[in-house]
Design an enzyme around this catalytic site. Structure first.
Site, PDB file in Angstrom:
ATOM      1  N   CYS A 187      -2.864  11.149   3.069  1.00  0.00           N
ATOM      2  CA  CYS A 187      -3.316  10.332   2.226  1.00  0.00           C
ATOM      3  C   CYS A 187      -3.414  11.319   0.783  1.00  0.00           C
ATOM      4  CB  CYS A 187      -5.147   9.829   2.189  1.00  0.00           C
ATOM      5  SG  CYS A 187      -5.217   8.813   3.913  1.00  0.00           S
ATOM      6  N   GLU A 232       0.809  -1.147  -0.059  1.00  0.00           N
ATOM      7  CA  GLU A 232      -0.538   0.428   0.133  1.00  0.00           C
ATOM      8  C   GLU A 232       0.795   1.130  -0.063  1.00  0.00           C
ATOM      9  OE1 GLU A 232      -3.955  -0.357   0.080  1.00  0.00           O
ATOM     10  OE2 GLU A 232      -3.218  -1.602  -0.379  1.00  0.00           O
ATOM     11  N   HIS A 289      -5.028   1.997   6.652  1.00  0.00           N
ATOM     12  CA  HIS A 289      -3.410   2.078   6.908  1.00  0.00           C
ATOM     13  C   HIS A 289      -3.041   2.589   7.778  1.00  0.00           C
ATOM     14  CE1 HIS A 289      -4.708   2.511   2.073  1.00  0.00           C
ATOM     15  NE2 HIS A 289      -4.368   1.732   1.975  1.00  0.00           N
TER      16      HIS A 289
END
Length: 421
Positions: free
Chosen positions: A352, A167, A235
């Site tokens: 993000c 990720e 995350h």
């Protein structure tokens, strides 16, 4: 020019919508089916970029990826506009997703001071856990190889094999005395077994470290707390963020927090670890507010600032902790709320939206770097071409597909990035 941290923000794409595609992302699920506002979303993101430029920071931009993605649809035997059943509708929605705006998932970055060949290494993230994100990496690599084409200073790697979920920087932190000094790199992985998927595989993290040539003694591989994943921290950057010598983390971020802190201090004795206890800010409040999905930045003055979403400042427990920290001798000296509500409603805060790259800006393709004039150019394109709103039911409209395609084309023309068309 010395090495500096450059934050490359992803511009919110013209197909930004709330189709609810991200399992384990509570905001995405709770807003599924709502009307989105792509123009406002992109302008909010540009407002954050302008805000950070005004702080004296170096700011970059990545363009949206092509959507709807014909390659992804074709591989599934679909196209962008045909009538489809309910199951196929979700697959088609994936092809329209604007999720590449969250560039923290674009790649993992190891700067030159950490690597044996003295180059900054970037490995694109395969994002295989979520179908709508798994399509991103080939186009992401194209953009990375254009922005960081100087082979004397950068090495851009393809994604690791799809059997190991990766990720990107959202599950990676770097700590150091200063950005231009050698540091330690912390890779955070999850383990399977809960209601929500653990998106980062340990073997993916280890593969990235090997690709970058990192010294084993300068790497940490740390398990994310299963309770954090179960609570919606899909995350690690939802519950922890690092900058230079500082780790800012929730008490429940890691499976074995004390061992993690000890390992960090062993490798970086000057590390300062700021832990927010769950008795003050619950895990639920931390995730709902995105306190830790913030940009922890070293300002030109040398002090650290925390760029948070306004939702964090509006959460009483979070605001109380922040005000107490500011009144103390803690390392975070400024708290800077920004409005990125459209991104937040899909589960993406300030952290993000950016990929951190430590580099000499002179070695980066200047078309990917921003100043006030270039921000204004992009804003004008967005105002002219981005749809005002999208209902998820509109996905599949030929008119909308043409609008989205034309909007991206206008942006690439304005930025002189025809190679990405």
């Amino acid at each position: 020019m010395p090495l500096v941290e450059i934050n490359f923000d992803g511009l919110v794409g013209p197909s930004h919508n709330y189709a609810g595609l991200s399992l384990g992302n509570l905001a995405s699920a709770s807003n599924a089916g709502e009307v989105s506002y792509p123009r406002a979303a992109a302008l909010q993101g540009l407002g954050k970029m302008r805000h950070n430029l005004a702080l004296g920071l170096t700011q970059g931009l990545f363009a949206p990826l092509p959507r709807p993605n014909p390659v992804f649809l074709g591989a599934l035997g679909l196209n962008a506009i045909d009538e489809v059943d309910q199951a196929q509708r979700r697959l088609r929605a994936a092809a329209w997703s604007a999720s590449s705006m969250w560039t923290a998932n674009a790649a993992t970055v190891s700067p030159a001071p950490d690597t044996p060949d003295g180059r900054c290494h970037l490995t694109a993230a395969n994002l295989v856990t979520m179908p709508h994100r798994s399509q991103e990496w080939p186009d992401t690599v194209r953009q990375l190889r254009l922005a960081f084409a100087d082979a004397a200073h950068f090495a851009v790697h393809d994604a690791v094999p799809a059997c190991f979920g990766d990720e990107g920087a959202a599950n990676h932190m770097r700590m150091c005395k200063s950005h231009d000094a050698p540091g330690i790199e912390i890779f955070v992985y999850g383990t399977t077994g809960g209601a929500f998927p653990a998106r980062q595989h340990e073997q993916a993290s280890r593969a990235v470290a090997r690709l970058h040539g990192l010294a084993p003694e300068r790497c940490l591989f740390v398990e994310q707390a299963p309770e954090a994943i179960a609570a919606g921290a899909f995350h690690n950057d939802v519950v922890a963020v690092a900058n230079e010598r500082v780790l800012f983390t929730h008490e429940q971020a890691f499976a074995n927090p004390e061992a993690t802190y000890a390992a960090i201090r062993e490798r970086l004795p000057e590390a300062e670890i700021v832990v927010v206890p769950s008795s003050v800010v619950s895990l639920a409040d931390a995730i709902r507010s995105y306190l830790f999905n913030a940009q922890l930045l070293t300002l030109p003055s040398g002090e650290m600032g925390l760029v948070i979403p306004v939702e964090a400042w509006e959460t009483p427990s979070v605001r109380g902790w922040l005000e107490a920290h500011l009144a103390s001798n803690g390392p975070i000296r400024r708290v800077l709320p920004v409005d990125v509500r459209q991104s937040m409603a899909n589960g993406g805060g300030p952290a993000c939206l950016r990929l951190r790259v430590v580099a000499d800006p002179a070695t980066v393709d200047p078309r990917f770097l921003l100043d006030e004039a270039r921000v204004a150019i992009v804003e004008e394109v967005v105002r002219r071409h981005w749809p005002e709103q999208i209902d998820p039911a509109d996905l599949g409209s030929d008119i909308l597909a043409q609008t989205v395609h034309g909007a991206r084309g206008a942006l690439l023309a304005a930025l002189e990035l025809s190679e990405l068309a």
